[in-house]
Design a protein around this motif. Structure first.
Motif, short mmCIF file in Angstrom:
data_model
loop_
_atom_site.label_atom_id
_atom_site.label_comp_id
_atom_site.label_asym_id
_atom_site.label_seq_id
_atom_site.Cartn_x
_atom_site.Cartn_y
_atom_site.Cartn_z
N LYS A 182 0.83 -1.21 0.00
CA LYS A 182 0.00 0.00 0.00
C LYS A 182 0.86 1.26 0.00
O LYS A 182 0.56 2.24 -0.69
CB LYS A 182 -0.91 0.00 1.23
N LYS A 183 1.95 1.21 0.76
CA LYS A 183 2.84 2.37 0.81
C LYS A 183 3.48 2.62 -0.54
O LYS A 183 3.56 3.76 -1.02
CB LYS A 183 3.91 2.13 1.88
N GLU A 184 3.95 1.54 -1.19
CA GLU A 184 4.57 1.68 -2.51
C GLU A 184 3.56 2.17 -3.54
O GLU A 184 3.88 2.99 -4.40
CB GLU A 184 5.16 0.34 -2.94
N GLU A 185 2.32 1.65 -3.46
CA GLU A 185 1.28 2.08 -4.38
C GLU A 185 0.96 3.56 -4.21
O GLU A 185 0.80 4.30 -5.19
CB GLU A 185 0.02 1.24 -4.14
N GLU A 186 0.91 4.02 -2.97
CA GLU A 186 0.66 5.43 -2.69
C GLU A 186 1.80 6.30 -3.21
O GLU A 186 1.58 7.37 -3.78
CB GLU A 186 0.49 5.62 -1.17
N GLU A 187 3.04 5.81 -3.01
CA GLU A 187 4.19 6.57 -3.49
C GLU A 187 4.20 6.65 -5.02
O GLU A 187 4.53 7.68 -5.59
CB GLU A 187 5.48 5.92 -2.99
N ARG A 188 3.83 5.52 -5.70
CA ARG A 188 3.76 5.54 -7.16
C ARG A 188 2.69 6.51 -7.65
O ARG A 188 2.88 7.23 -8.64
CB ARG A 188 3.46 4.12 -7.68
N LYS A 189 1.55 6.54 -6.94
CA LYS A 189 0.47 7.45 -7.31
C LYS A 189 0.92 8.91 -7.18
O LYS A 189 0.68 9.73 -8.09
CB LYS A 189 -0.73 7.18 -6.41
N LYS A 190 1.59 9.22 -6.06
CA LYS A 190 2.08 10.58 -5.86
C LYS A 190 3.13 10.96 -6.91
O LYS A 190 3.15 12.09 -7.42
CB LYS A 190 2.67 10.72 -4.45
N PHE A 191 3.99 9.98 -7.24
CA PHE A 191 5.03 10.24 -8.24
C PHE A 191 4.41 10.51 -9.61
O PHE A 191 4.83 11.42 -10.33
CB PHE A 191 5.97 9.03 -8.31
N LYS A 192 3.37 9.71 -9.96
CA LYS A 192 2.69 9.90 -11.24
C LYS A 192 2.03 11.27 -11.29
O LYS A 192 2.09 11.99 -12.31
CB LYS A 192 1.64 8.80 -11.43
N GLU A 193 1.36 11.67 -10.20
CA GLU A 193 0.72 12.98 -10.15
C GLU A 193 1.76 14.10 -10.30
O GLU A 193 1.52 15.09 -11.00
CB GLU A 193 -0.04 13.14 -8.84
N ALA A 194 2.91 13.91 -9.64
CA ALA A 194 3.96 14.92 -9.75
C ALA A 194 4.50 15.02 -11.17
O ALA A 194 4.74 16.12 -11.70
CB ALA A 194 5.09 14.59 -8.77
N MET A 195 4.68 13.86 -11.81
CA MET A 195 5.19 13.84 -13.18
C MET A 195 4.17 14.45 -14.14
O MET A 195 4.53 15.22 -15.06
CB MET A 195 5.51 12.41 -13.60
N ASP A 196 2.89 14.14 -13.95
CA ASP A 196 1.83 14.74 -14.79
C ASP A 196 1.82 16.25 -14.64
O ASP A 196 1.68 16.99 -15.64
CB ASP A 196 0.47 14.15 -14.42
#
Length: 254
Positions: A185-199
């Motif tokens: 869950k932590k990794e999934e949340e971090e990936r989501k935040k990273f994707k939002e930042a990249m977008d």
């Protein structure tokens, strides 16, 4: 130190005259365990003649039990000799019975674990004399305690161990599963935040490129307008640079 004097006075009231000369050394060993071997050496010189009763045993046995745990095998041998001599003159089994569990196990350890055969033999001799002094009742109790455990009891204990081990493994697996789930869950949340930042970064880049393109287009338009105009901002000709063109200027007369 404060207890040594009253303890010595109490021990001297013991009626056994055989080891009275060694009582100070024994009391000193009780107060200072590092002097145990000195007390045993004093007792080695004691010749037991009169019966050894319960008061005498209560003074001697704790020190002798400690001496059997000494590191040096020679010290263990001295304790075995004293126990052997003392046991021959025990008054009754009731007198020595409280000290059987204290001495017998240590004598068995010496007889089984010491590498020198002479010392093992001395321990066996002391064990034989002590067991004889303890009487038939003690030997019977020991035999009963050494009887094999019924197979059903053994199986029940083994099953309990297996069940406990299974439960432990399941608990460990559950704990690991929860840990892995939390990590996922932590990794999934971090990936989501990273994707939002990249977008967001890409959107900012697009906006920046669009603004830069617009700025360049506006500058180009300004330049085109300036080229088509005969007069500059200060009213001077864009060709000859004069407010009133000469005849040779391309814009003369315009």
């Amino acid at each position: 130190k404060a207890s040594a004097s009253p303890l010595l006075a109490v021990c001297k009231t013991c009626s056994n005259a055989d080891f009275n000369p060694a009582i100070p050394a024994v009391v000193n060993a009780i107060c200072k365990p590092s002097d145990t071997n000195k007390a045993v050496q004093e007792l080695m010189g004691t010749t037991f003649v009169v019966p050894v009763d319960a008061p005498a045993l209560s003074i001697l046995c704790p020190v002798l039990a400690r001496a059997l745990k000494e590191k040096l095998a020679i010290h263990k041998r001295s304790a075995c000799v004293v126990i052997s001599n003392m046991s021959r003159l025990v008054g009754s089994p009731e007198d020595v019975a409280p000290f059987g569990p204290l001495l017998v196990p240590e004598l068995k350890k010496v007889s089984e674990n010491v590498q020198f055969e002479e010392i093992r033999d001395e321990a066996l001799k002391a064990l034989g004399n002590l067991t004889k002094a303890l009487g038939d009742r003690y030997r019977q109790q020991e035999q009963e305690s050494e009887q094999p455990v019924p197979e059903a009891v053994i199986m029940a204990e083994e099953n309990a161990k297996v069940e406990a081990e299974r439960k432990r493994i399941e608990e460990e697996r559950e704990a690991q599963r929860q840990k892995d789930e939390a990590t996922r869950k932590k990794e999934e949340e971090e990936r989501k935040k990273f994707k939002e930042a990249m977008d967001a970064t890409r959107e900012l880049e697009k906006i920046k490129v669009a603004e830069e393109k617009k700025r360049k287009e506006e500058e180009l338009k300004k330049k085109e307008l300036a080229k088509r105009s005969t007069k500059g901002g200060a009213g001077k000709c864009n060709s000859c640079g004069l407010k009133k063109c000469r005849k040779t200027c391309v814009f003369f007369g315009s």
